[in-house]
Design an enzyme around this catalytic site. Structure first.
Site, PDB file in Angstrom:
ATOM      1  N   HIS A   1      -9.416   3.726  -1.000  1.00 51.01           N
ATOM      2  CA  HIS A   1      -8.048   3.210  -0.925  1.00 51.01           C
ATOM      3  C   HIS A   1      -7.723   2.311  -2.119  1.00 51.01           C
ATOM      4  CE1 HIS A   1      -4.309   1.777   0.531  1.00 51.01           C
ATOM      5  NE2 HIS A   1      -4.723   0.850   1.375  1.00 51.01           N
TER       6      HIS A   1
ATOM      7  N   CYS B   1       0.823  -1.221   0.000  1.00 47.72           N
ATOM      8  CA  CYS B   1       0.000   0.000   0.000  1.00 47.72           C
ATOM      9  C   CYS B   1       0.847   1.258   0.000  1.00 47.72           C
ATOM     10  CB  CYS B   1      -0.960  -0.017   1.172  1.00 47.72           C
ATOM     11  SG  CYS B   1      -2.103  -1.397   1.053  1.00 47.72           S
TER      12      CYS B   1
HETATM   13  N1  CAA Z   1     -23.285 -10.143   9.876  1.00 51.47           N
HETATM   14  C1  CAA Z   1     -22.167 -10.889   9.932  1.00 51.47           C
HETATM   15  N2  CAA Z   1     -21.270 -10.955   8.934  1.00 51.47           N
HETATM   16  C2  CAA Z   1     -21.532 -10.232   7.832  1.00 51.47           C
HETATM   17  C3  CAA Z   1     -22.692  -9.445   7.704  1.00 51.47           C
HETATM   18  C4  CAA Z   1     -23.596  -9.410   8.785  1.00 51.47           C
HETATM   19  N3  CAA Z   1     -24.704  -8.665   8.766  1.00 51.47           N
HETATM   20  N4  CAA Z   1     -22.656  -8.841   6.496  1.00 51.47           N
HETATM   21  C5  CAA Z   1     -21.529  -9.240   5.899  1.00 51.47           C
HETATM   22  N5  CAA Z   1     -20.866 -10.072   6.709  1.00 51.47           N
HETATM   23  C6  CAA Z   1     -19.592 -10.742   6.476  1.00 51.47           C
HETATM   24  C7  CAA Z   1     -19.703 -11.795   5.443  1.00 51.47           C
HETATM   25  O1  CAA Z   1     -18.989 -12.936   5.895  1.00 51.47           O
HETATM   26  C8  CAA Z   1     -18.997 -11.226   4.237  1.00 51.47           C
HETATM   27  O2  CAA Z   1     -18.210 -12.096   3.534  1.00 51.47           O
HETATM   28  P1  CAA Z   1     -18.869 -13.235   2.531  1.00 51.47           P
HETATM   29  O3  CAA Z   1     -19.960 -12.530   1.764  1.00 51.47           O
HETATM   30  O4  CAA Z   1     -17.706 -13.639   1.691  1.00 51.47           O
HETATM   31  O5  CAA Z   1     -19.326 -14.297   3.445  1.00 51.47           O
HETATM   32  C9  CAA Z   1     -18.047 -10.211   4.843  1.00 51.47           C
HETATM   33  O6  CAA Z   1     -18.649  -9.761   6.040  1.00 51.47           O
HETATM   34  C10 CAA Z   1     -17.821  -9.007   3.945  1.00 51.47           C
HETATM   35  O7  CAA Z   1     -19.075  -8.560   3.513  1.00 51.47           O
HETATM   36  P2  CAA Z   1     -19.233  -7.902   2.086  1.00 51.47           P
HETATM   37  O8  CAA Z   1     -18.512  -8.699   1.066  1.00 51.47           O
HETATM   38  O9  CAA Z   1     -20.670  -7.562   1.896  1.00 51.47           O
HETATM   39  O10 CAA Z   1     -18.428  -6.603   2.418  1.00 51.47           O
HETATM   40  P3  CAA Z   1     -18.198  -5.356   1.557  1.00 51.47           P
HETATM   41  O11 CAA Z   1     -18.040  -5.687   0.137  1.00 51.47           O
HETATM   42  O12 CAA Z   1     -19.173  -4.303   1.925  1.00 51.47           O
HETATM   43  O13 CAA Z   1     -16.775  -4.945   2.132  1.00 51.47           O
HETATM   44  C11 CAA Z   1     -15.176  -4.800   3.876  1.00 51.47           C
HETATM   45  C12 CAA Z   1     -16.609  -4.504   3.455  1.00 51.47           C
HETATM   46  C13 CAA Z   1     -14.984  -6.289   4.030  1.00 51.47           C
HETATM   47  C14 CAA Z   1     -14.921  -4.086   5.170  1.00 51.47           C
HETATM   48  C15 CAA Z   1     -14.222  -4.261   2.751  1.00 51.47           C
HETATM   49  O14 CAA Z   1     -14.491  -2.901   2.525  1.00 51.47           O
HETATM   50  C16 CAA Z   1     -12.761  -4.448   3.089  1.00 51.47           C
HETATM   51  O15 CAA Z   1     -12.244  -5.549   2.975  1.00 51.47           O
HETATM   52  N6  CAA Z   1     -12.068  -3.366   3.492  1.00 51.47           N
HETATM   53  C17 CAA Z   1     -10.643  -3.425   3.851  1.00 51.47           C
HETATM   54  C18 CAA Z   1      -9.772  -3.383   2.620  1.00 51.47           C
HETATM   55  C19 CAA Z   1      -8.339  -3.641   2.976  1.00 51.47           C
HETATM   56  O16 CAA Z   1      -8.038  -4.501   3.781  1.00 51.47           O
HETATM   57  N7  CAA Z   1      -7.423  -2.879   2.350  1.00 51.47           N
HETATM   58  C20 CAA Z   1      -6.005  -2.959   2.681  1.00 51.47           C
HETATM   59  C21 CAA Z   1      -5.746  -2.221   3.939  1.00 51.47           C
HETATM   60  S1  CAA Z   1      -4.200  -2.641   4.652  1.00 51.47           S
HETATM   61  C22 CAA Z   1      -3.102  -1.512   4.005  1.00 51.47           C
HETATM   62  O17 CAA Z   1      -3.460  -0.414   3.587  1.00 51.47           O
HETATM   63  C23 CAA Z   1      -1.655  -1.919   3.956  1.00 51.47           C
HETATM   64  C24 CAA Z   1      -1.277  -2.883   2.875  1.00 51.47           C
HETATM   65  O18 CAA Z   1      -0.125  -2.804   2.400  1.00 51.47           O
HETATM   66  C25 CAA Z   1      -2.160  -3.961   2.429  1.00 51.47           C
END
Ligand code: CAA
Length: 420
Positions: free
Chosen positions: A366, A105
Site C-alpha cells: 500500500h 489514500c
Molecule cells: N509484542 C507486542 N508489541 C509488539 C511486538 C510484540 N512481539 N512486536 C512489535 N510490537 C509493537 C511495538 O510497539 C512496535 O512499535 P515500536 O517499535 O515503535 O515500539 C509496533 O508493534 C510496530 O512494530 P514494528 O515497527 O516492528 O512493525 P512493522 O514495521 O513490522 O510494521 C505494522 C507493522 C505496524 C502493522 C505496519 O505494517 C503498519 O503500520 N501498517 C499499517 C499501515 C497503515 O496504517 N496504512 C494506512 C492505512 S489507512 C488507509 O488506507 C486510508 C488512509 O487514507 C490513510
C-alpha cells in the site's frame, strides 16, 4: 458519472512494491546494507511513468496532461511539488501540465478522476500516475504522518498508530454487532497473502500466512496497539503494508486512440465512476462504509450494472475488516455477511467475485498515492491476461475498483469493461 465522451485505458506500468519483509528492501540486516539504497520517491515516480510510456508505446510528447496522486511526499521524503517532479521522467514531458492530486489514500483514484474529466473537457491523451515512499521513518513515526488523513484534532490521540486503531474500532463494533470472530475474518488475510505469493510485484511475495497465524495473536503476530479498548481487535497480519511504490496508466478518448494507433479492443473502457466525500471525524455507522456505498451506487447506476455482473474487483483492504466492509458496500454480500463470502472462497481467484487477485493492500502492498492507480492497472492486466500465476481463468469482462481515503471519508469507485 458516465463519461459523456468514451474513455479508455491504453495500458500502464508499476514498480515492484517494497518495504519491510520484501527480500530486496534494504535494512540494517540486509546483506547489501551500506552498499545500496532503497529507491527514492523520485526513482519510483520516474520508473512508473517511463514504464507506462514504454509498455504502451506512447511517446511522452503525446501526453497532453498528467495527474499524480501522492499523499505525504513532504513528510516522508521532504518532497512536495510532485507534478514538477513527475515531469523529470522524460524531457519531452517538460512544459506539459502535470498536476498533483491529494485525497489521502484515495489520491491515486482521484488522479484517475482528474484524467477522465480533462478528457471530457477536450483533451485526448492523459496520464494518471501515483507514487509514495513511507519507509524513510519507523512504522510508528510514519503512523503519525498517515494520521494527517484523520481529523487530527479529535482522532490523532486514539493511538500512536491512529489508522490501525480507527479500523480496530470498526472491527470491534462489527464483531459485536454481527457475532463475528477473528477466525471468521482470517480467510480474508490468508487469501491476500496466498494471492500476493503468486505476484512478482508484491511487497509480501515471500511471506506466508496460514489460517492459524491469521486467526491468532502471539509473539509472531502481535496486537500492537496501546489503546486498551481496541488492542485485541487488530493483529499485525490484519494490516496493509508500509510500502514504497509507483504506478502509472495512460487514458485516451476515441480520438486519442486514433492518434496513438490503438483500437478499443486493445484497451479497456472506463464505463463510469462515482466519487463521494464525507466530513472528517463524523462516521455515522462504523459497521458500514457509507461513503464507498454512495460512490458504488452512483458508479453501478451510471454503468448500468449490478454487483452480480462484476468479474474482477480491486478493493481498498487497508485492514482485513475493511475488505469485509467493502464486500458489503459493493453489494457482494448483505450487511453483516461479508466474512461468509471469503470463508466460502467466493472472493478467491476462481471464485464468483475475484477480489484483490494480486494480494491487495495487505500483501501486494500500500504505497498510498499509488494504490488507486495500481487498482485500475490490475483490472487492465487481468482483462488482458497479463497476470501470470494469479490470472483469473476466464477473462473478465466487467470490473470495479474501490479506492478509499481516510476512514471512508473520500471514496472513488470506477467500473470497467473489457472490449477485447
Ligand atoms: N509484542 C507486542 N508489541 C509488539 C511486538 C510484540 N512481539 N512486536 C512489535 N510490537 C509493537 C511495538 O510497539 C512496535 O512499535 P515500536 O517499535 O515503535 O515500539 C509496533 O508493534 C510496530 O512494530 P514494528 O515497527 O516492528 O512493525 P512493522 O514495521 O513490522 O510494521 C505494522 C507493522 C505496524 C502493522 C505496519 O505494517 C503498519 O503500520 N501498517 C499499517 C499501515 C497503515 O496504517 N496504512 C494506512 C492505512 S489507512 C488507509 O488506507 C486510508 C488512509 O487514507 C490513510
Amino acid at each position: 458519472m458516465k463519461p459523456a465522451k468514451k474513455v479508455f485505458i491504453v495500458g500502464g506500468d508499476l514498480t515492484t512494491f517494497i518495504g519491510k519483509g520484501h527480500p530486496d528492501f534494504i535494512w540494517k540486516r540486509h546483506p547489501d546494507f551500506g552498499t545500496r539504497e532503497n529507491p527514492t520517491l523520485e526513482d519510483l515516480t520516474v520508473q512508473a511513468i517511463q514504464g507506462a510510456l514504454e509498455k504502451t508505446g506512447v511517446s511522452a510528447d503525446q501526453i497532453q496532461r498528467g495527474y499524480i496522486g501522492n499523499f505525504a511526499g513532504e513528510l516522508f521524503s521532504n518532497q512536495g511539488h510532485m507534478g514538477a517532479l513527475a515531469v523529470r521522467a522524460d524531457e519531452k514531458l517538460n512544459g506539459t501540465p502535470f498536476i498533483r492530486v491529494e485525497g489521502a489514500c484515495a489520491s491515486g483514484g482521484l488522479a484517475i478522476v482528474g484524467a477522465i474529466e480533462s478528457l471530457q473537457a477536450g483533451l485526448d491523451v492523459v496520464m494518471a500516475a501515483g507514487s509514495e515512499v513511507q519507509t524513510t521513518v519507523s512504522a510508528r513515526e510514519g503512523a503519525g504522518f498517515l494520521a494527517r488523513a484523520s481529523h487530527w484534532e479529535t482522532e490523532r490521540e486514539i493511538d500512536d498508530f491512529t489508522f490501525p486503531a480507527m479500523f480496530a474500532r470498526r472491527a470491534k463494533i462489527y464483531k459485536e454487532a454481527f457475532d463475528v470472530t477473528d477466525a471468521d475474518i482470517a480467510p480474508v488475510v490468508v487469501k491476500a497473502y496466498s494471492n500476493g505469493n503468486k505476484n512478482p510485484y508484491a511487497h509480501m511475495r515471500t511471506v506466508n500466512v496460514d489460517l492459524e497465524k491469521a486467526s491468532t495473536a502471539g509473539d509472531k503476530n502481535p496486537q500492537f496497539l496501546k489503546n486498551e479498548d481496541l488492542r485485541e481487535h487488530l493483529k499485525v497480519t490484519d494490516c496493509s503494508q508500509v510500502s514504497d511504490g509507483g504506478a502509472a496508466i495512460i487514458l485516451a478518448t476515441e480520438e486519442g486512440l486514433k492518434k496513438l494507433g490503438k483500437t478499443p479492443e486493445e484497451c479497456i473502457e472506463i464505463t463510469s465512476y462515482g466519487v463521494a466525500t464525507s466530513a472528517l471525524g463524523k462516521v455515522e455507522d462504523y459497521t458500514e462504509l457509507g461513503t464507498t456505498k454512495k460512490a458504488a451506487a452512483e458508479a453501478y447506476a451510471d454503468a448500468g450494472i449490478k454487483a452480480d455482473d462484476v468479474q474482477v474487483c480491486e478493493v481498498h483492504d487497508c485492514f482485513s475488516i475493511t475488505e469485509v466492509l467493502m464486500y458489503e458496500a459493493l453489494g457482494f454480500a448483505e450487511k453483516g455477511k461479508g466474512t461468509e463470502l471469503a470463508k466460502a472462497g467466493e472472493t478467491g481467484i476462481t471464485g464468483k467475485f475475484p477480489v484483490n487477485t494480486g494480494g491487495g493492500l495487505i500483501a501486494f502492498g500500500h504505497p498510498v498515492g499509488a494504490t488507486g492507480v495500481k487498482q485500475a492497472l490490475e483490472v487492465f492486466r487481468q482483462m488482458k491476461g497479463e497476470c501470470g500465476d494469479y490470472q483469473i481463468p476466464t477473462t473478465p469482462a466487467v470490473g470495479v475498483t474501490a479506492n478509499m481515503g481516510g476512514d471512508d471519508r473520500t471514496s472513488v469507485v470506477i467500473t470497467y469493461k473489457n472490449l477485447g
